[in-house]
Design a protein around this motif. Structure first.
Motif, PDB file in Angstrom:
ATOM      1  N   UNK A 268     -35.158  27.991   5.211  1.00 46.64           N
ATOM      2  CA  UNK A 268     -36.184  27.614   6.187  1.00 46.64           C
ATOM      3  C   UNK A 268     -36.723  26.209   5.991  1.00 46.64           C
ATOM      4  N   UNK A 269     -36.774  25.752   4.736  1.00 49.36           N
ATOM      5  CA  UNK A 269     -37.424  24.466   4.454  1.00 49.36           C
ATOM      6  C   UNK A 269     -36.857  23.875   3.177  1.00 49.36           C
ATOM      7  N   UNK A 270     -36.741  22.571   3.167  1.00 53.25           N
ATOM      8  CA  UNK A 270     -36.456  21.829   1.948  1.00 53.25           C
ATOM      9  C   UNK A 270     -37.064  20.440   2.091  1.00 53.25           C
ATOM     10  N   UNK A 271     -37.324  19.802   0.966  1.00 52.59           N
ATOM     11  CA  UNK A 271     -37.724  18.396   1.008  1.00 52.59           C
ATOM     12  C   UNK A 271     -37.394  17.718  -0.307  1.00 52.59           C
ATOM     13  N   UNK A 272     -37.329  16.392  -0.231  1.00 48.47           N
ATOM     14  CA  UNK A 272     -37.205  15.531  -1.408  1.00 48.47           C
ATOM     15  C   UNK A 272     -38.396  14.596  -1.409  1.00 48.47           C
ATOM     16  N   UNK A 292     -36.359  18.785   5.919  1.00 50.95           N
ATOM     17  CA  UNK A 292     -35.356  19.385   6.806  1.00 50.95           C
ATOM     18  C   UNK A 292     -35.444  18.837   8.227  1.00 50.95           C
ATOM     19  N   UNK A 293     -36.645  18.539   8.677  1.00 52.33           N
ATOM     20  CA  UNK A 293     -36.839  18.050  10.042  1.00 52.33           C
ATOM     21  C   UNK A 293     -36.568  16.552  10.162  1.00 52.33           C
ATOM     22  N   UNK A 294     -36.989  15.778   9.181  1.00 55.22           N
ATOM     23  CA  UNK A 294     -36.930  14.322   9.302  1.00 55.22           C
ATOM     24  C   UNK A 294     -35.624  13.720   8.806  1.00 55.22           C
ATOM     25  N   UNK A 295     -34.834  14.459   8.036  1.00 56.90           N
ATOM     26  CA  UNK A 295     -33.616  13.907   7.446  1.00 56.90           C
ATOM     27  C   UNK A 295     -32.497  13.779   8.476  1.00 56.90           C
ATOM     28  N   UNK A 329     -36.619  17.732  -5.680  1.00 57.00           N
ATOM     29  CA  UNK A 329     -35.951  18.315  -4.527  1.00 57.00           C
ATOM     30  C   UNK A 329     -36.239  19.804  -4.533  1.00 57.00           C
ATOM     31  N   UNK A 330     -36.806  20.312  -3.420  1.00 56.01           N
ATOM     32  CA  UNK A 330     -37.151  21.724  -3.294  1.00 56.01           C
ATOM     33  C   UNK A 330     -36.213  22.415  -2.309  1.00 56.01           C
ATOM     34  N   UNK A 331     -35.714  23.580  -2.682  1.00 54.09           N
ATOM     35  CA  UNK A 331     -35.062  24.474  -1.727  1.00 54.09           C
ATOM     36  C   UNK A 331     -35.968  25.699  -1.584  1.00 54.09           C
TER      37      UNK A 331
END
Length: 347
Positions: A268-272, A292-295, A329-331
């Motif tokens: 559903x979501x990840x970010x760095x 996830x949205x901006x990459x 980095x989160x998954x």
């Protein structure tokens, strides 16, 4: 309250300043200044938690605005309140349209052993939202059916995480908390309680700063990587059980770039994000995070380029004047957790 309590408080804060001077810590003017600012931010939060908002019978949710602890997520709106394990609370509010919501009860032991144990967790998949978007959650030691958040005997706080995918369109919820089985009126301040609060605040500042400085020193053993250092340590420090954490330490010479390449799991979501040595996310008005949205992906693959200037390819992350620091980095909610390939180049 004896004046000695204040003196001891000031001396303990002075000792906390030694964390900024650890041999492994960077000694650039910017990093030093951020280190001392970090201590002031910790002190503000710890005093609020131990003095101004310390009564679990009359809790208040407040936003962790500039208090950045342990790789705070730039996509998150954090709220916290003081509670105790033998009380019952009613948490009410609106879900809003923000992408992800979770709330956890915590046992804050940073001053003792550097941990913030999770004692109960609820996330979007667990809560029932009414048709009008409102939510009511019972927070207690005794089970209460749907929308129940567990408290343990040593629970000390609640932490609400609301996570954006798109800040330009999403709206976070609004939340309130009340104790339903406490006294009708707050008690007058007791001198012994004030002295204890000062001790707790100073210990928490020192303990928190030392804990995460120790983490950074561990990450330094594998520079410019994002390995799996083991998830238990991160969960013991208050991490979200839904998240798989890949922390790292980065260091670059002028003109170098840290390139991170990875597949992206179905989640559903990840970010760095890029952080300073003290594990504070860098200033949010710079390009220091991607999610996830901006990459921008290339054939389902993610390429991140950490550098002082935009190289014109990949997803650029600004070092914001730093030459070293930490990263994460989160998954979230993934069943597969890829380990990125990392290298340092001169673009």
């Amino acid at each position: 309250m004896e004046h000695s309590a204040w003196t001891s408080f000031c001396q303990a804060l002075a000792a906390a300043g030694d964390v900024v001077l650890r041999p492994a810590a960077p000694d650039t003017p910017l990093d030093r200044a951020e280190g001392y600012r970090y201590l002031t931010r910790l002190l503000r939060e710890m005093l609020y938690a131990t003095v101004e908002n310390a009564d679990p019978d009359f809790p208040r949710l407040h936003r962790l605005d500039l208090t950045k602890i342990g790789a705070d997520n730039p996509d998150n709106v954090y709220l916290t309140a003081t509670v105790r394990g033998d009380r019952t609370y009613r948490l009410t509010g609106t879900r809003g349209t923000i992408f992800y919501f979770s709330v956890g009860s915590k046992a804050n032991r940073y001053a003792k052993d550097g941990t913030m144990a999770s004692t109960g967790e609820l996330s979007d998949q667990d809560i029932v939202v009414e048709a009008d978007g409102t939510v009511e959650i019972t927070v207690s030691a005794r089970e209460h059916g749907e929308n129940w958040l567990r408290l343990a005997p040593d629970s000390t706080s609640l932490v609400i995480r609301q996570t954006y995918l798109d800040r330009t369109t999403e709206v976070p919820g609004e939340w309130r908390i009340e104790c339903v089985d406490g006294p009708a009126q707050p008690r007058p301040l007791e001198p012994a309680a004030m002295a204890k609060a000062l001790r707790r605040a100073a210990l928490a500042v020192h303990g928190t700063a030392a804990t995460f400085a120790g983490w950074t020193e561990m990450f330094m053993s594998r520079p410019n990587e994002l390995p799996d250092f083991g998830q238990e340590m991160f969960q013991r420090a208050g991490g979200d059980p839904e998240i798989f954490y890949l922390h790292g330490y980065w260091t670059l010479r002028p003109g170098e770039a840290w390139v991170i390449e990875t597949e992206v799991p179905d989640c559903p979501y990840w970010n760095f994000q890029l952080d300073n040595w003290w594990m504070e996310s860098l200033d949010h008005d710079r390009r220091i995070t991607v999610n996830k949205h901006t990459a921008k992906l290339d054939g389902g693959k993610l390429t991140i380029v950490v550098a002082e200037r935009d190289p014109g390819w990949g997803n650029w992350i600004d070092t914001a004047g730093h030459t070293s620091g930490t990263a994460l980095l989160r998954w979230l909610g993934a069943t597969h957790h890829p380990i990125p390939r990392c290298r340092v180049i001169r673009p």
